[in-house]
Design a protein around this motif. Structure first.
Motif, short mmCIF file in Angstrom:
data_model
loop_
_atom_site.label_atom_id
_atom_site.label_comp_id
_atom_site.label_asym_id
_atom_site.label_seq_id
_atom_site.Cartn_x
_atom_site.Cartn_y
_atom_site.Cartn_z
N ILE A 24 0.84 -1.20 0.00
CA ILE A 24 0.00 0.00 0.00
C ILE A 24 0.88 1.25 0.00
O ILE A 24 0.60 2.22 -0.73
CB ILE A 24 -0.95 0.00 1.22
N SER A 25 1.94 1.23 0.80
CA SER A 25 2.85 2.39 0.86
C SER A 25 3.48 2.67 -0.50
O SER A 25 3.57 3.83 -0.94
CB SER A 25 3.96 2.15 1.89
N ALA A 26 3.91 1.61 -1.20
CA ALA A 26 4.54 1.77 -2.52
C ALA A 26 3.58 2.42 -3.50
O ALA A 26 3.92 3.38 -4.20
CB ALA A 26 5.01 0.42 -3.05
N TYR A 27 2.35 1.92 -3.55
CA TYR A 27 1.39 2.42 -4.53
C TYR A 27 0.88 3.80 -4.19
O TYR A 27 0.63 4.62 -5.08
CB TYR A 27 0.24 1.42 -4.69
N ILE A 235 12.56 4.78 -3.75
CA ILE A 235 11.90 4.33 -2.52
C ILE A 235 10.67 3.45 -2.79
O ILE A 235 10.55 2.36 -2.22
CB ILE A 235 11.53 5.54 -1.62
N PRO A 236 9.73 3.86 -3.66
CA PRO A 236 8.58 2.98 -3.90
C PRO A 236 8.97 1.65 -4.53
O PRO A 236 8.30 0.63 -4.32
CB PRO A 236 7.68 3.80 -4.83
N LEU A 237 10.05 1.65 -5.32
CA LEU A 237 10.52 0.40 -5.91
C LEU A 237 10.95 -0.59 -4.83
O LEU A 237 10.64 -1.78 -4.88
CB LEU A 237 11.69 0.67 -6.86
N LEU A 238 11.66 -0.09 -3.81
CA LEU A 238 12.11 -0.95 -2.72
C LEU A 238 10.92 -1.45 -1.91
O LEU A 238 10.87 -2.64 -1.52
CB LEU A 238 13.07 -0.17 -1.81
N LEU A 239 9.94 -0.59 -1.65
CA LEU A 239 8.73 -1.00 -0.95
C LEU A 239 7.97 -2.07 -1.74
O LEU A 239 7.48 -3.06 -1.18
CB LEU A 239 7.82 0.20 -0.69
N PHE A 240 7.89 -1.85 -3.05
CA PHE A 240 7.21 -2.81 -3.93
C PHE A 240 7.91 -4.16 -3.91
O PHE A 240 7.27 -5.21 -3.81
CB PHE A 240 7.18 -2.25 -5.35
N SER A 241 9.24 -4.15 -3.99
CA SER A 241 10.01 -5.40 -3.97
C SER A 241 9.79 -6.15 -2.66
O SER A 241 9.66 -7.38 -2.64
CB SER A 241 11.51 -5.10 -4.14
N ILE A 252 -1.05 -7.92 -5.12
CA ILE A 252 -0.16 -6.90 -5.69
C ILE A 252 -0.82 -6.24 -6.89
O ILE A 252 -0.80 -5.02 -7.06
CB ILE A 252 1.19 -7.53 -6.11
N GLY A 253 -1.44 -7.07 -7.76
CA GLY A 253 -2.09 -6.56 -8.95
C GLY A 253 -3.26 -5.65 -8.63
O GLY A 253 -3.44 -4.59 -9.25
N LEU A 254 -4.08 -6.04 -7.65
CA LEU A 254 -5.24 -5.23 -7.29
C LEU A 254 -4.83 -3.92 -6.62
O LEU A 254 -5.45 -2.88 -6.84
CB LEU A 254 -6.17 -6.03 -6.38
N LEU A 255 -3.78 -3.98 -5.81
CA LEU A 255 -3.29 -2.76 -5.15
C LEU A 255 -2.80 -1.73 -6.17
O LEU A 255 -2.79 -0.53 -5.89
CB LEU A 255 -2.14 -3.10 -4.18
N GLN A 256 -2.40 -2.21 -7.36
CA GLN A 256 -1.88 -1.32 -8.39
C GLN A 256 -2.86 -0.20 -8.74
O GLN A 256 -2.46 0.89 -9.15
CB GLN A 256 -1.53 -2.13 -9.64
#
Length: 311
Positions: A24-27, A235-241, A252-256
């Motif tokens: 959620i933080s990444a998106y 930063i969002p890339l690291l959170l996403f990973s 992950i897909g729905l959070l997008q």
């Protein structure tokens, strides 16, 4: 065999909860990032993009060394297929970055959000065409509704919604190339930025020699914001990973879809972009396609999980 109670316990595990927080933080971060680029509006889109590439590269290279992943980064160089795929992916991603900056600085944030909504649907279509994946009739219907939405938006704008379509198509191609390359996120993006950073450095040197650069002439706050574009990107890339290894890919897909919702709200209420009746129709059609597709994907995932648990 895991029982229903054990599965529920897994879903409530600390790792899973952390995954939801990271995802959620990444998106959310990606969604509100659109508001960052107008802070740099004293510079042109190309100068902003060049600094974003340079400082992202610096940040990622530091991370690669800190995480001791230099061996994985160097391994890309020894794989001609992965190398070529990532070079092409870096070009697609570069154009997407420029379009995001242009949309934020020139009043196309709502159109950008529509592209972000359409992008996952196009990724699915590429999965069908390239990877021979199967989708349900409901998902086909969702793709059809998305196509109708594009026609409606084209009529409303009096032109093709080129920013929305370009972002959706390029990001879909980028995702497909990254999937084929099969390289981890940090070193993959580090290699991608390393591929184009020499061009960006030459551009900045030429621009500086011509006296057109704002980095050193618009004060320390402007310079710090330019440097910060690297962290804003990474930063969002690291959170996403971190999220992808803790929660299911369906989640992950729905959070997008947090990204385009936030972009749309920013365009409507922060940037005060106008939305006519016909454009609202197009937006609602896109959202209907997303809801149909997401509901079908969740149903499909639950059926697969149920079949796996029964074996």
């Amino acid at each position: 065999m895991p029982t229903e109670h054990s599965a529920a316990r897994m879903d409530r595990s600390p790792s899973s909860k952390q995954g939801w927080v990271y995802g959620i933080s990444a998106y959310v971060y990606w969604g509100v990032m659109t508001a960052y680029w107008p802070l740099l509006s004293a510079a042109g889109p190309l100068e902003i993009f060049a600094h974003r590439v340079v400082w992202s590269c610096v940040t990622l290279v530091i991370l690669v060394f800190a995480a001791r992943r230099t061996r994985q980064l160097l391994a890309i160089v020894r794989k001609p297929r992965a190398r070529v795929l990532l070079i092409v992916a870096s070009l697609a991603n570069a154009i997407t970055w420029v379009l995001n900056i242009v949309a934020a600085n020139f009043g196309y944030v709502i159109e950008l959000s529509i592209g972000s909504f359409i992008s996952p649907l196009l990724i699915v279509l590429l999965g069908v065409l390239v990877f021979r994946e199967r989708i349900t009739p409901t998902q086909w219907a969702a793709l059809g509704i998305a196509l109708i939405a594009i026609v409606v938006l084209t009529i409303d704008l009096g032109r093709l919604p080129w920013i929305a379509l370009s972002v959706a198509i390029l990001f879909s191609i980028y995702g497909m190339l990254k999937k084929i390359a099969g390289v981890e996120a940090i070193e993959s993006l580090a290699y991608e930025t390393l591929c184009i950073v020499p061009i960006m450095l030459v551009f900045l040197l030429v621009q500086g020699a011509a006296g057109d650069q704002t980095f050193t002439t618009n004060g320390w706050a402007h310079a710090l914001l330019m440097v910060g574009s690297g962290l804003v990107t990474v930063i969002p890339l690291l959170l996403f990973s971190a999220a992808t290894v803790r929660i299911p890919m369906v989640s992950i897909g729905l959070l997008q879809y947090i990204i385009p919702v936030l972009q749309f709200l920013l365009g409507l209420y922060w940037f005060r972009e106008e939305v006519g009746t016909l454009r609202w129709v197009g937006v609602w059609l896109v959202w209907l396609a997303v809801i149909l597709f997401s509901a079908s994907a969740v149903h499909q995932y639950r059926r697969q999980q149920g079949a796996a648990d029964s074996n």
